[in-house]
Design a protein around this motif. Structure first.
Motif, mmCIF file in Angstrom:
data_model
loop_
_atom_site.group_PDB
_atom_site.id
_atom_site.type_symbol
_atom_site.label_atom_id
_atom_site.label_comp_id
_atom_site.label_asym_id
_atom_site.label_seq_id
_atom_site.Cartn_x
_atom_site.Cartn_y
_atom_site.Cartn_z
ATOM 1 N N GLU A 122 0.832 -1.208 0.000
ATOM 2 C CA GLU A 122 0.000 0.000 0.000
ATOM 3 C C GLU A 122 0.864 1.254 0.000
ATOM 4 O OE1 GLU A 122 -3.181 -0.080 2.833
ATOM 5 O OE2 GLU A 122 -4.166 -1.773 1.828
ATOM 6 N N SER A 125 -0.010 5.724 -4.247
ATOM 7 C CA SER A 125 -1.039 6.734 -3.989
ATOM 8 C C SER A 125 -1.560 7.263 -5.319
ATOM 9 C CB SER A 125 -0.480 7.901 -3.159
ATOM 10 O OG SER A 125 0.491 8.614 -3.906
ATOM 11 N N HIS A 146 -5.550 1.819 0.707
ATOM 12 C CA HIS A 146 -5.966 2.893 1.606
ATOM 13 C C HIS A 146 -7.260 3.525 1.087
ATOM 14 C CE1 HIS A 146 -2.620 2.941 4.324
ATOM 15 N NE2 HIS A 146 -1.745 3.086 3.355
ATOM 16 N N GLU A 148 -8.360 6.517 1.201
ATOM 17 C CA GLU A 148 -8.146 7.796 0.536
ATOM 18 C C GLU A 148 -7.616 7.601 -0.880
ATOM 19 O OE1 GLU A 148 -6.907 6.892 3.445
ATOM 20 O OE2 GLU A 148 -7.929 8.174 4.910
ATOM 21 N N THR A 149 -6.762 6.588 -1.060
ATOM 22 C CA THR A 149 -6.235 6.300 -2.392
ATOM 23 C C THR A 149 -7.347 5.822 -3.305
ATOM 24 O OG1 THR A 149 -4.093 5.694 -1.433
ATOM 25 C CG2 THR A 149 -4.537 4.954 -3.676
#
Length: 312
Positions: A122, A125, A146, A148-149
């Motif tokens: 992870e 991004s 993630h 947000e990603t």
């Protein structure tokens, strides 16, 4: 080394790229117990990578976006993807991290126990990918990463007019994927994950999302805002269920993209994709490891339907 010929990717799969160590045993050990390993296999893994390999085998060009460490496991994972014909040019390599290695213990019924380290899987991004990538593809498939990603990648895709699917995996109940799910056109969940979504997002309403619920040996169901369609699946001799959900997603997406249609309020439009997906999941479970060779011919032999024919 013979590699599968490449063409511009139609699908970008973003998420985990792992190296898998699969151990087959008669049964799982009791605490302080010991069992004999009947078979040990090492192979490429990770949901994003698995789906990309499945798509390519179904004549749907794919690329993968994720991250690996600067170690031998990462090099082996990338070589396996290269051999399968998956585009890996945007994969990030972190020389300071180890590649995520998953140890999968499979009992004689095909059920799986997983031991894993986080590693580098992870470390990617949304800001690290070239935005022009979204001008080359038709579809973005997200797997565990993630939140947000996932959200940022989905938003970049929609800005470019690219559709999005998401298979968040077993951590969906522990992570807040609300924003990414809201930006998703097709959401893949198994029964347990669907229950977790119901508890976590009971107050949320995403009627534009096509929900695909995988039921293992009982097949799957597609739910839309106007109804649902189901298929009971296929009976096969199960060897290893690892990667069956990824094979399912590859079959579903390859068929939908082949048909050229994504109609959210017409569940019947997904019947062909559902049958093909169930066939892909079943075929994946008949052999060891997460990556089983899939082909339109093998799917048609099991299901009577080809994933590359139009569903018109």
């Amino acid at each position: 080394m013979n590699e599968t010929p490449r063409s511009n990717p139609r699908v970008l799969c973003a998420g985990h790229i792992n190296w898998d160590v699969t151990m087959h045993v008669q049964s799982l050990p009791d605490p302080d117990g010991e069992v004999h390993i009947d078979q040990l296999i090492q192979s490429g893994g990770g949901s994003a990578a698995n789906v990309a390999v499945g798509l390519v085998s179904l004549q749907t060009p794919a690329a993968v976006y994720g991250s690996v460490g600067g170690d031998e496991a990462g090099a082996m994972a990338l070589r396996a993807l290269d051999r399968a014909g998956v585009e890996t040019g945007c994969v990030l390599i972190d020389p300071e991290q180890q590649t995520s290695v998953k140890y999968l213990i499979v009992d004689e019924t095909g059920q799986v126990m997983v031991l894993a380290n986080e590693g580098a899987n992870e470390g990617f991004s949304a800001s690290a990918i070239d935005p022009s990538m979204f001008e080359q593809i038709e579809h973005l498939h997200l797997t565990s990463q993630h939140p947000e990603t996932a959200q940022s990648l989905a938003e970049l895709a929609h800005e470019a007019g690219v559709t999005v699917s998401f298979d968040p995996g077993r951590r969906v109940g522990d992570r807040d994927f609300s924003a990414a799910i809201d930006a998703t056109d097709i959401l893949f969940l198994n029964r347990h994950e669907a229950a977790a979504i119901g508890r976590t997002h009971a107050d949320r309403d995403t009627p534009e999302t096509v929900l695909v619920v995988k039921r293992g040996g009982d097949g799957a169901v597609v739910r839309t805002s106007s109804g649902e369609v189901s298929h009971s699946g296929f009976s096969v001799d199960v060897v290893d269920t690892t990667g069956s959900g990824d094979g399912f997603a590859a079959g579903f997406l390859a068929t939908v993209l082949s048909s050229g249609e994504m109609i959210r309020n017409r569940p019947d439009k997904y019947e062909r994709a559902l049958i093909v997906a169930n066939a892909c999941g079943a075929l994946t479970a008949t052999e060891s490891t997460a990556r089983v060779p899939l082909s339109p011919a093998s799917i048609e032999a099991l299901s009577g339907i080809s994933p590359i024919e139009s569903s018109q």
